[in-house]
Write a protein that holds these residues in place. Structure first.
Motif, PDB file in Angstrom:
ATOM      1  N   ILE A 103       0.709  -1.170   0.049  1.00  0.00           N
ATOM      2  CA  ILE A 103       0.026   0.047  -0.031  1.00  0.00           C
ATOM      3  C   ILE A 103       0.982   1.223   0.091  1.00  0.00           C
ATOM      4  O   ILE A 103       1.747   1.527   0.868  1.00  0.00           O
ATOM      5  CB  ILE A 103      -1.000  -0.007   1.406  1.00  0.00           C
ATOM      6  N   TYR A 104       0.678   2.227  -1.061  1.00  0.00           N
ATOM      7  CA  TYR A 104       1.506   3.361  -1.088  1.00  0.00           C
ATOM      8  C   TYR A 104       0.490   4.559  -0.608  1.00  0.00           C
ATOM      9  O   TYR A 104      -0.708   4.652  -1.268  1.00  0.00           O
ATOM     10  CB  TYR A 104       1.872   3.518  -2.393  1.00  0.00           C
ATOM     11  N   PHE A 105       1.118   5.640  -0.248  1.00  0.00           N
ATOM     12  CA  PHE A 105       0.375   6.994   0.114  1.00  0.00           C
ATOM     13  C   PHE A 105       1.203   7.915  -0.290  1.00  0.00           C
ATOM     14  O   PHE A 105       2.432   8.251   0.365  1.00  0.00           O
ATOM     15  CB  PHE A 105       0.021   6.990   1.593  1.00  0.00           C
ATOM     16  N   GLN A 106       0.496   8.714  -1.627  1.00  0.00           N
ATOM     17  CA  GLN A 106       1.458   9.373  -2.234  1.00  0.00           C
ATOM     18  C   GLN A 106       2.671   8.944  -2.580  1.00  0.00           C
ATOM     19  O   GLN A 106       3.845   9.752  -2.472  1.00  0.00           O
ATOM     20  CB  GLN A 106       1.550  10.759  -1.314  1.00  0.00           C
ATOM     21  N   GLY A 107       2.698   7.849  -2.944  1.00  0.00           N
ATOM     22  CA  GLY A 107       3.884   7.109  -3.549  1.00  0.00           C
ATOM     23  C   GLY A 107       5.016   6.691  -2.497  1.00  0.00           C
ATOM     24  O   GLY A 107       5.996   5.786  -3.087  1.00  0.00           O
ATOM     25  N   GLU A 108       4.567   6.624  -1.198  1.00  0.00           N
ATOM     26  CA  GLU A 108       5.592   6.062  -0.353  1.00  0.00           C
ATOM     27  C   GLU A 108       4.891   4.764   0.278  1.00  0.00           C
ATOM     28  O   GLU A 108       3.681   4.993   0.768  1.00  0.00           O
ATOM     29  CB  GLU A 108       5.735   7.311   0.848  1.00  0.00           C
ATOM     30  N   ASN A 109       5.819   3.734   0.338  1.00  0.00           N
ATOM     31  CA  ASN A 109       5.182   2.510   0.948  1.00  0.00           C
ATOM     32  C   ASN A 109       4.727   2.650   2.306  1.00  0.00           C
ATOM     33  O   ASN A 109       5.693   3.327   3.101  1.00  0.00           O
ATOM     34  CB  ASN A 109       6.281   1.487   0.596  1.00  0.00           C
ATOM     35  N   THR A 110       3.573   2.251   2.705  1.00  0.00           N
ATOM     36  CA  THR A 110       3.141   2.456   4.057  1.00  0.00           C
ATOM     37  C   THR A 110       3.679   1.103   5.079  1.00  0.00           C
ATOM     38  O   THR A 110       3.296   1.069   6.294  1.00  0.00           O
ATOM     39  CB  THR A 110       1.675   2.615   4.051  1.00  0.00           C
ATOM     40  N   ALA A 111       4.375   0.362   4.647  1.00  0.00           N
ATOM     41  CA  ALA A 111       4.729  -0.687   5.426  1.00  0.00           C
ATOM     42  C   ALA A 111       5.384  -0.743   6.534  1.00  0.00           C
ATOM     43  O   ALA A 111       5.233  -1.196   7.692  1.00  0.00           O
ATOM     44  CB  ALA A 111       5.918  -1.683   4.761  1.00  0.00           C
ATOM     45  N   THR A 112       6.204   0.387   6.741  1.00  0.00           N
ATOM     46  CA  THR A 112       6.730   0.756   8.204  1.00  0.00           C
ATOM     47  C   THR A 112       6.015   1.919   8.903  1.00  0.00           C
ATOM     48  O   THR A 112       6.352   2.343   9.808  1.00  0.00           O
ATOM     49  CB  THR A 112       8.283   1.231   7.754  1.00  0.00           C
ATOM     50  N   MET A 113       4.841   2.360   8.375  1.00  0.00           N
ATOM     51  CA  MET A 113       4.375   3.444   9.116  1.00  0.00           C
ATOM     52  C   MET A 113       3.153   2.909  10.014  1.00  0.00           C
ATOM     53  O   MET A 113       2.551   1.883  10.035  1.00  0.00           O
ATOM     54  CB  MET A 113       3.395   4.273   7.920  1.00  0.00           C
ATOM     55  N   THR A 114       3.149   3.846  11.243  1.00  0.00           N
ATOM     56  CA  THR A 114       2.099   3.359  12.142  1.00  0.00           C
ATOM     57  C   THR A 114       0.682   4.023  11.904  1.00  0.00           C
ATOM     58  O   THR A 114       0.835   5.148  11.012  1.00  0.00           O
ATOM     59  CB  THR A 114       2.574   3.774  13.518  1.00  0.00           C
ATOM     60  N   PRO A 115      -0.279   3.626  12.580  1.00  0.00           N
ATOM     61  CA  PRO A 115      -1.567   4.464  12.587  1.00  0.00           C
ATOM     62  C   PRO A 115      -1.189   5.866  12.673  1.00  0.00           C
ATOM     63  O   PRO A 115      -2.046   6.631  12.189  1.00  0.00           O
ATOM     64  CB  PRO A 115      -2.336   3.684  13.616  1.00  0.00           C
ATOM     65  N   ALA A 116      -0.438   6.231  13.772  1.00  0.00           N
ATOM     66  CA  ALA A 116      -0.167   7.701  14.266  1.00  0.00           C
ATOM     67  C   ALA A 116       0.288   8.419  12.779  1.00  0.00           C
ATOM     68  O   ALA A 116      -0.038   9.413  12.530  1.00  0.00           O
ATOM     69  CB  ALA A 116       0.835   7.857  15.319  1.00  0.00           C
ATOM     70  N   ASP A 117       1.320   7.629  12.077  1.00  0.00           N
ATOM     71  CA  ASP A 117       1.754   8.424  10.990  1.00  0.00           C
ATOM     72  C   ASP A 117       0.596   8.436   9.755  1.00  0.00           C
ATOM     73  O   ASP A 117       0.605   9.706   9.414  1.00  0.00           O
ATOM     74  CB  ASP A 117       2.752   7.592  10.204  1.00  0.00           C
ATOM     75  N   MET A 118      -0.071   7.473   9.820  1.00  0.00           N
ATOM     76  CA  MET A 118      -1.189   7.520   8.819  1.00  0.00           C
ATOM     77  C   MET A 118      -2.270   8.708   9.143  1.00  0.00           C
ATOM     78  O   MET A 118      -2.778   9.448   8.122  1.00  0.00           O
ATOM     79  CB  MET A 118      -1.754   6.371   8.648  1.00  0.00           C
ATOM     80  N   SER A 119      -2.550   9.034  10.538  1.00  0.00           N
ATOM     81  CA  SER A 119      -3.391   9.703  10.820  1.00  0.00           C
ATOM     82  C   SER A 119      -3.283  11.166  10.555  1.00  0.00           C
ATOM     83  O   SER A 119      -3.982  12.196  10.461  1.00  0.00           O
ATOM     84  CB  SER A 119      -3.823   9.648  12.537  1.00  0.00           C
ATOM     85  N   ARG A 120      -1.972  11.689  10.062  1.00  0.00           N
ATOM     86  CA  ARG A 120      -1.504  12.787   9.699  1.00  0.00           C
ATOM     87  C   ARG A 120      -2.162  13.405   8.400  1.00  0.00           C
ATOM     88  O   ARG A 120      -2.357  14.394   8.024  1.00  0.00           O
ATOM     89  CB  ARG A 120      -0.007  12.888   9.576  1.00  0.00           C
ATOM     90  N   SER A 121      -2.475  12.237   7.403  1.00  0.00           N
ATOM     91  CA  SER A 121      -3.022  12.326   6.343  1.00  0.00           C
ATOM     92  C   SER A 121      -4.375  11.593   5.976  1.00  0.00           C
ATOM     93  O   SER A 121      -5.015  12.268   5.089  1.00  0.00           O
ATOM     94  CB  SER A 121      -2.077  11.732   5.294  1.00  0.00           C
ATOM     95  N   ILE A 122      -4.685  10.806   6.749  1.00  0.00           N
ATOM     96  CA  ILE A 122      -6.009  10.002   6.486  1.00  0.00           C
ATOM     97  C   ILE A 122      -6.676   9.907   7.873  1.00  0.00           C
ATOM     98  O   ILE A 122      -6.449   9.623   8.958  1.00  0.00           O
ATOM     99  CB  ILE A 122      -5.955   8.785   6.006  1.00  0.00           C
ATOM    100  N   GLY A 123      -7.942  10.415   7.823  1.00  0.00           N
ATOM    101  CA  GLY A 123      -8.712  10.542   8.862  1.00  0.00           C
ATOM    102  C   GLY A 123      -9.905   9.300   8.831  1.00  0.00           C
ATOM    103  O   GLY A 123     -10.120   8.926   7.791  1.00  0.00           O
TER     104      GLY A 123
END
Length: 276
Positions: A62-82
Motif C-alpha cells: 500500500i502506497y500513500f502519495q507514492g510512499e510505501n506504508t509498510a513501516t508506517m504506524t496508525p499515528a503516521d497515517m493519521s496525519r494524512s488520513i482520518g
C-alpha cells in the motif's frame, strides 16, 4: 490528472487459514468520492484497516502519495488520513465535544492557536458549534457520528475513511451526514465510504468498488453498477429502489410488447384466413 493518494497493489490479507483479501488492486485519486461495497464478510473493513496501518498486509503493498506504508504506524497515517469507525462510541472518550475534537490536533503537535482554529472550523463545518460544551455520550447517534467526523477533519487530513457511517441512523440524520460528506468533498477532502447502502452509492458517490469473498469484482461508476448488466444480487447487493422499479417496469414493458406482438400475429392470421 489528479494525484494518486492511496495506491493499493495486489493486497492479500489472511486471518489464520482464511484469506480475507485476495490480490485486491485499485487506486484512489485526490478529490474522489469512492464507495467500497460488498456483503458482510467481503473484506471491506479489513481493507480500510490496512489503509490506516492498523493491520499490515500478508502480501502486496500500500502506497500513500507514492510512499510505501509498510513501516508506517496508525499515528503516521493519521496525519494524512482520518478514520471514522462504524460505532462512534469506540472513538469518543473526552468530557466535552470541544475537548474531543481538540484531542487529535493536540496529539499531532499543533500549536495551541492552531488547535483552537482547527476545532472552531471543524465544529462549524459539522454544525456542532452550539454543542461544543456538551458531554458527547448524551448526543444522538447521528450527532456522535458528526463529532467523530469533526475530530477527524480537525487534524486536517487529505483523505477521510468512514466505515458504515449511516448505520443506526434515521433517514434525516443519514441525509444530513451525507450532505456534510458531500460538502467536505467539494472542499477538497477525498472521501472513501464503506457502505452496504446502495441508495447512498447511487445518490452521492462518483465511483464504487465492490468486494466479494475478498476479491475485487467491480470498479466503476454507480450508473455502470446499476445498469442491469452486473450480477449485483450474486454479490449480495440490493439495487436502489428507483433502479429496481425501472428494471421492473422495463420487464413489464417487454412482456407487454411480446403479448402485443402475439396478439397482432393472431389478428393478421385471422384476417388472412377471412380474405381467403
Amino acid at each position: 490528472m489528479p494525484e494518486i493518494l492511496l495506491d493499493i497493489k495486489n493486497i492479500i490479507y489472511t486471518y489464520g487459514d482464511y484469506r480475507a483479501l485476495d490480490k485486491v488492486d485499485f487506486a484512489v485519486a485526490a478529490g474522489e468520492f469512492v464507495a467500497i461495497a460488498g456483503r458482510n464478510g467481503s473484506g471491506k473493513t479489513t481493507l480500510t484497516r490496512l489503509a490506516m496501518s492498523l493491520i499490515k498486509p500478508t502480501g502486496g503493498h500500500i502506497y500513500f502519495q507514492g510512499e510505501n506504508t509498510a513501516t508506517m504506524t496508525p499515528a503516521d497515517m493519521s496525519r494524512s488520513i482520518g478514520y471514522v469507525f462504524q460505532n462512534p462510541d469506540r472513538q469518543i472518550f473526552q468530557g466535552t465535544v470541544e475537548k474531543e475534537v481538540a484531542y487529535g490536533p493536540e496529539q499531532l503537535g499543533f500549536s495551541p492557536d492552531t488547535v483552537k482554529e482547527a476545532v472552531r472550523q471543524a465544529l462549524n463545518m459539522t454544525g456542532l458549534t452550539e454543542l461544543a460544551g456538551n458531554f458527547p455520550r448524551t448526543l444522538s447517534r447521528g450527532q456522535k457520528q458528526k463529532v467523530a467526523i469533526a475530530s477527524a477533519i480537525a487534524m486536517r487530513p487529505q483523505v477521510l475513511i468512514l466505515d458504515e457511517p449511516t448505520s443506526g441512523q434515521d433517514p434525516w440524520e443519514a441525509q444530513s451526514l451525507m450532505d456534510l460528506l458531500t460538502k467536505l468533498n467539494t472542499q477538497g477532502i477525498t472521501i472513501i465510504l464503506v457502505t452496504h447502502d446502495m441508495e447512498i452509492i447511487s445518490q452521492y458517490t462518483a465511483r464504487a468498488v465492490v468486494l466479494e469473498q475478498g476479491h475485487k469484482v467491480f470498479d466503476g461508476t454507480p450508473a455502470e453498477l446499476f445498469n442491469g448488466n452486473q450480477p449485483i444480487k450474486k454479490w449480495g447487493l440490493v439495487p436502489p429502489a428507483a433502479v429496481a422499479l425501472r428494471q421492473e417496469l422495463g420487464s413489464l414493458a417487454r412482456q407487454d410488447e411480446s403479448n402485443l406482438s402475439d396478439l397482432l400475429g393472431c389478428l393478421l392470421k385471422q384476417r388472412s384466413e377471412y380474405n381467403a
